[in-house]
Design a protein around this motif. Sequence first.
Motif, short mmCIF file in Angstrom:
data_model
loop_
_atom_site.label_atom_id
_atom_site.label_comp_id
_atom_site.label_asym_id
_atom_site.label_seq_id
_atom_site.Cartn_x
_atom_site.Cartn_y
_atom_site.Cartn_z
N TYR A 147 49.27 44.13 48.06
CA TYR A 147 48.00 44.28 46.56
C TYR A 147 47.92 44.01 45.68
O TYR A 147 46.70 43.51 45.21
CB TYR A 147 47.53 46.13 46.18
CG TYR A 147 46.09 46.31 45.48
CD1 TYR A 147 44.94 46.29 46.25
CD2 TYR A 147 45.98 46.43 44.47
CE1 TYR A 147 43.83 46.49 45.48
CE2 TYR A 147 44.94 46.78 43.60
CZ TYR A 147 43.33 46.53 44.02
OH TYR A 147 42.83 46.63 43.19
N LEU A 148 49.30 43.60 44.79
CA LEU A 148 48.88 43.04 43.53
C LEU A 148 48.41 41.29 43.97
O LEU A 148 48.18 40.59 43.07
CB LEU A 148 50.23 43.37 42.54
CG LEU A 148 49.91 44.79 41.86
CD1 LEU A 148 51.99 45.54 41.18
CD2 LEU A 148 48.42 44.88 40.94
N GLU A 149 49.51 40.88 45.00
CA GLU A 149 49.51 39.83 45.64
C GLU A 149 48.23 39.20 46.46
O GLU A 149 47.72 37.82 45.65
CB GLU A 149 50.32 38.94 46.20
CG GLU A 149 51.69 39.89 45.45
CD GLU A 149 52.98 39.61 46.55
OE1 GLU A 149 52.41 39.87 47.78
OE2 GLU A 149 54.38 39.23 46.13
N ASP A 150 46.96 40.78 47.12
CA ASP A 150 46.07 39.77 47.99
C ASP A 150 45.29 41.59 47.35
O ASP A 150 44.85 41.55 48.43
CB ASP A 150 46.00 39.54 49.19
CG ASP A 150 45.17 38.48 49.37
OD1 ASP A 150 43.91 38.32 48.85
OD2 ASP A 150 44.89 38.33 50.74
N PRO A 151 44.32 41.00 45.73
CA PRO A 151 43.35 42.32 46.55
C PRO A 151 42.67 42.80 47.03
O PRO A 151 42.24 43.53 47.22
CB PRO A 151 43.19 42.14 44.61
CG PRO A 151 44.05 41.13 44.26
CD PRO A 151 44.95 40.35 45.22
N GLU A 152 42.02 41.72 47.47
CA GLU A 152 40.98 41.12 48.15
C GLU A 152 41.20 41.29 49.96
O GLU A 152 40.38 42.40 50.66
CB GLU A 152 40.64 40.04 48.21
CG GLU A 152 39.54 39.76 46.99
CD GLU A 152 39.50 38.25 46.64
OE1 GLU A 152 38.95 37.48 48.12
OE2 GLU A 152 38.77 37.70 46.23
N GLY A 153 42.11 41.54 50.35
CA GLY A 153 42.75 41.80 51.16
C GLY A 153 42.86 43.09 51.74
O GLY A 153 43.49 43.73 52.57
N HIS A 154 43.89 43.36 50.90
CA HIS A 154 44.29 44.96 50.66
C HIS A 154 43.62 45.77 49.68
O HIS A 154 43.48 46.58 48.74
CB HIS A 154 45.60 44.98 50.04
CG HIS A 154 46.04 43.79 51.14
ND1 HIS A 154 47.30 44.34 52.15
CD2 HIS A 154 47.32 42.52 50.36
CE1 HIS A 154 48.27 42.80 52.74
NE2 HIS A 154 47.82 42.40 52.15
N ALA A 155 42.21 46.00 49.82
CA ALA A 155 41.20 46.39 49.13
C ALA A 155 41.39 47.97 49.02
O ALA A 155 41.29 48.74 48.31
CB ALA A 155 40.11 45.79 49.07
N GLU A 156 41.27 48.45 50.62
CA GLU A 156 41.65 49.99 50.92
C GLU A 156 43.05 50.52 49.95
O GLU A 156 42.69 51.65 50.30
CB GLU A 156 41.82 50.06 52.38
CG GLU A 156 43.50 49.53 53.21
CD GLU A 156 43.09 47.74 53.12
OE1 GLU A 156 44.18 47.15 53.95
OE2 GLU A 156 42.18 47.27 53.12
N HIS A 157 43.81 49.23 49.78
CA HIS A 157 45.34 50.65 49.42
C HIS A 157 44.82 51.21 47.95
O HIS A 157 45.46 52.10 47.35
CB HIS A 157 45.93 49.08 49.00
CG HIS A 157 47.24 49.71 47.79
ND1 HIS A 157 48.52 50.45 48.83
CD2 HIS A 157 47.97 49.83 46.79
CE1 HIS A 157 49.33 51.23 47.62
NE2 HIS A 157 49.04 49.84 46.73
#
Length: 146
Positions: free
Chosen positions: A8-18
């Motif tokens: 999530y920290l590396e790609d917040p947009e790709g893992h927004a549900e986290h």
Amino acid sequence: MNDACQRYLEDPEGHAEHLRECAECRALFDALGVSVEDRRPRLSVDELPLAPWEGATHRPWALVAAIAIAALTLSILFFIYAGTSPLSVLSAEMTRLQAMREIFRLTSDAVRTAPLVWQVTIGVLFVVVNTILVLLLRRAPRGIDA
């Protein structure tokens, strides 16, 4: 912090549900005082206008053509005023280039037949001058360098 938090920290947009699932990450962002809206991207690249070099339709082709025609006309007028033809100027330049080629050939022959001391001196001076130039190019600029 686990692998899902790291992703999530590396790609917040790709893992927004986290962020909705992980209480530890929500607490971390709340402690930092960052709201969910602040984590959203503020700018979409697709919304930006095209830069002038990104599309041929944005170039002023009429202006480019007008400048090219004006430069051609001006050069023709200069040739007429000088009373010469472009071919005579071209042949004179070719003669000058042949003379320069002969000078370079004679210089290279002279360097090859020069004593070893002169060859070493020329090599050392070459290295010294180029080292000075590299050092000048690497220095930090001070204001406006003219």
